[in-house]
Motif scaffolding. Structure first.
Motif, PDB file in Angstrom:
ATOM      1  N   HIS A   1       0.883  -1.181   0.000  1.00  0.00           N
ATOM      2  CA  HIS A   1       0.000   0.000   0.000  1.00  0.00           C
ATOM      3  C   HIS A   1       0.910   1.217   0.000  1.00  0.00           C
ATOM      4  O   HIS A   1       1.264   1.772   1.039  1.00  0.00           O
TER       5      HIS A   1
ATOM      6  N   HIS B   1       1.557   4.954  -1.832  1.00  0.00           N
ATOM      7  CA  HIS B   1       1.085   6.030  -2.711  1.00  0.00           C
ATOM      8  C   HIS B   1       2.279   6.679  -3.399  1.00  0.00           C
ATOM      9  O   HIS B   1       2.347   6.735  -4.610  1.00  0.00           O
TER      10      HIS B   1
ATOM     11  N   PRO C   1      -2.444   2.083  -4.476  1.00  0.00           N
ATOM     12  CA  PRO C   1      -3.889   1.986  -4.227  1.00  0.00           C
ATOM     13  C   PRO C   1      -4.642   3.250  -4.626  1.00  0.00           C
ATOM     14  O   PRO C   1      -5.079   4.023  -3.795  1.00  0.00           O
TER      15      PRO C   1
ATOM     16  N   LYS D   1      -9.587   0.742  -6.587  1.00  0.00           N
ATOM     17  CA  LYS D   1      -9.500   1.066  -5.163  1.00  0.00           C
ATOM     18  C   LYS D   1     -10.702   1.916  -4.762  1.00  0.00           C
ATOM     19  O   LYS D   1     -10.999   2.914  -5.406  1.00  0.00           O
TER      20      LYS D   1
ATOM     21  N   HIS E   1      -6.245  -1.688   5.340  1.00  0.00           N
ATOM     22  CA  HIS E   1      -6.079  -1.072   6.682  1.00  0.00           C
ATOM     23  C   HIS E   1      -6.660  -1.911   7.830  1.00  0.00           C
ATOM     24  O   HIS E   1      -5.919  -2.349   8.675  1.00  0.00           O
TER      25      HIS E   1
ATOM     26  N   ASP F   1       1.505   2.494   3.516  1.00  0.00           N
ATOM     27  CA  ASP F   1       0.660   3.656   3.250  1.00  0.00           C
ATOM     28  C   ASP F   1       1.493   4.924   3.072  1.00  0.00           C
ATOM     29  O   ASP F   1       0.988   6.027   3.264  1.00  0.00           O
TER      30      ASP F   1
HETATM   31 ZN   LIG Z   1      -3.632   4.786   1.518  1.00  0.00          ZN
END
Ligand SMILES: [Zn+2]
Length: 579
Positions: A106, A108, A259, A325, A411, A473
């Motif tokens: 995950h 970005h 994602p 997503k 998550h 993330d």
């Molecule tokens: Zn995220």
């Protein structure tokens, strides 16, 4: 000693000597022998290492051989001699630990950006000073925007600054502090610029925070962010793609799953990644999910899918489209819970977090994706959000079963035992990250100590038999995979000690599998990568310490010494010297 890790052993001389003797006996036989030798000689042979292969139950290997970008043999250093030929590079690992290339499930982007950098601030004074310096460089009235890779948990005060506090250094310039993916913090000039006041209606699926005095604090959460129109970010260039892969390769990372948001405009950024792919210059492998976050209309989802340059599972071993997503709730400050937030955030037991996309709209979108034969993965932080996801996935499942199609949830900070049964029935994959490592004190404030101490119960998920893939993330949490590994192993946090020791994952092999082979299973590439096995892509990293045995507290400072992607060196730690 480290410098000697790469040595070109000229074993070939001996082989060709033997051939020369054979040549005197029979020329034709020699040619055949030579062809056979060339056919099995490797481009690269790595020996004398401790090689974690990621194969279930397998002991570490010593050595492996690579040809044409793939592993062609794994075993003892002795056995690898058979693959050493005239052009073979021999890498003497000198006992070092090797892992399959690490993956971020995950991711970005790597953080940073053109805005004000708050990532190194440790107090309100630091933060206000960074904003003040940006104001000093600007013209009166210019908009000042920060990068998103910071969190108030890193600040001594462990709370966000208020509009009034930012006003002290920026009375006239509007300031928008972007924090993670769910929060803006505005100063008074920015609130005025977008006409946001105590009288502004709170958008559905959003929140506008007020202080104890009833005044706006400047914080806008989730859908309330739409009240602000920030200038479009700069286009992502191919140079930017190259810079990103250099940064993450330095941590042993060879694959990332995007994602639904990267940086800038999604499809433009994807085009830049594909352009680097066409130029043959990628050193990082991507699985990209299309952006369906916040979408409430099935027609819009059809448009997004139609716009994609590649269909689901199309692409190659460098860039692949993974699905769509989606998102149903907020982040740290807006995860949708079945029990109210802790006070004062619970607002007298009435605040349960945010439903960012209403259930009916979300369900319609999920069913459309399933009808089109695509897969979805959904951001769901709180247990009430997971209920929303499961209701929609179950409705879709009735029409076309999801099992075996790698549908997932992202998550899963907080869940309830009966939800695990429902997730199991749908054969879902769980994508988890180490947010707690960074944000523990904030989560304790929002959710209370009991709930925060269980946030992202990775051991529970593994023990229940789920396929669990790891990630960070980033830029919400730094992309450093050693932070993640350390946190899941110890449940230690950056500023607030151990949270929920019962969720420690004791098996380091299991933790490494989460960011290697489990990731490959999540993206459907388990026959292509994720382990050091015959015929798989030769993605691997030589690490500074043995991740299976090193003292836990040394793990966060670990690094990759060498990273290879497809058998090619893409990162070399400066301590090793040049080739
Ligand atoms: Zn995220």
């Amino acid at each position: 000693m480290i410098v000697s890790m790469i040595a070109r052993h000229d074993v070939s001389v001996r082989n060709w000597g033997r051939l020369a003797i054979a040549a005197m006996i029979c020329g034709a036989a020699v040619a055949a022998f030579r062809d056979a030798a060339l056919a099995q000689s490797a481009d690269l042979v790595a020996i004398n290492g401790r090689v974690f292969t990621a194969r279930e139950g397998a002991m570490p290997a010593q050595a492996f051989a690579v040809r044409d970008g793939r592993f062609i043999a794994v075993g003892s250093s002795q056995a690898m001699q058979a693959y050493v030929g005239a052009g073979t590079q021999v890498l003497d690992l000198a006992g070092r630990f090797v892992t399959p290339g690490l993956a971020d499930g995950h991711f970005h982007n790597e953080g940073g950006g053109p805005g004000v950098d708050l990532s190194a601030t440790r107090s309100h004074a630091d933060l206000i000073a960074a904003v003040g310096a940006a104001v000093a460089r600007s013209r009166p009235g210019d908009l000042i925007v920060s990068n998103s890779d910071w969190h108030e948990a890193q600040l001594r005060e462990q709370r966000l600054p208020t509009a009034r506090e930012i006003d002290r250094v920026s009375p006239l310039n509007p300031v928008v502090l972007v924090r993670g993916g769910h929060d803006y913090i505005l100063n008074s000039a920015a609130l005025a610029r977008w006409n946001i006041s105590a009288a502004t209606p709170v958008p559905d699926g959003g929140a506008i925070t007020r202080g104890p005095d009833g005044e706006l604090t400047g914080e806008l959460i989730d859908n309330a962010k739409r009240l602000v129109a920030l200038p479009a970010p700069a286009a992502v260039t191919t140079d930017d793609v190259l810079a990103t892969q250099r940064k993450v390769n330095a941590y042993g990372i060879t694959s990332v799953r995007i994602p639904g948001s990267y940086k800038g405009e999604f499809f433009q950024a994807l085009d830049a990644i594909l352009a680097v792919r066409r130029a043959g210059a990628l050193t990082l492998r991507y699985t990209v999910y299309l952006p369906g976050m916040g979408v409430r209309d099935p027609a819009r989802i059809r448009e997004i899918i139609a716009k994609s340059p590649l269909k689901q599972d199309e692409g190659d071993e460098w860039v692949r489209i993974g699905g769509v997503k989606l998102l149903v709730d907020g982040g740290f400050e807006g995860g949708h819970m079945s029990k109210p937030f802790a006070e004062p955030y619970g607002k007298g037991g009435t605040f349960y977090g945010l439903t960012v996309v209403p259930t009916a709209a979300y369900t319609a979108v999920v069913r459309t994706i399933n009808d089109l034969g695509w897969r979805a993965t959904t951001h769901a932080v709180g247990d009430a959000a997971i209920d929303e996801v499961l209701d929609a996935y179950e409705a879709a499942n009735v029409e076309h079963p999801l099992a075996g199609r790698r549908w997932a949830i992202e998550h899963l900070f907080v869940s309830r035992p009966e939800q695990l049964v429902r997730m199991k029935r749908l054969d879902l994959i769980l994508s988890v990250q180490d947010h707690l490592y960074l944000a523990a004190p904030a989560l304790k404030a929002y959710l209370g100590e009991m709930r925060a101490s269980r946030v992202t119960p990775v051991k529970t998920y593994l023990d229940a038999g789920f396929l669990v893939a790891g990630g960070t993330d980033s830029p919400v949490v730094p992309f450093n995979p050693f932070f993640e590994f350390y946190h899941f192993l110890t449940r230690d946090t950056i500023t607030d000690g151990v949270y929920g020791a019962e969720e420690r994952v004791a098996s380091r092999e299991e933790l490494l599998r989460m960011i290697t082979i489990n990731y490959a299973k999540l993206t459907g590439e388990q026959d292509l990568k994720g382990s050091i096995e015959l015929r798989k892509l030769a993605d691997f990293a030589v690490l500074s310490d043995d991740l299976l045995t090193v003292e836990a507290k040394k793990i966060p400072a670990m690094k990759a010494l060498l990273t290879y992607v497809g058998g090619r060196e893409v990162w070399r730690d400066p301590s090793l010297g040049g080739r």
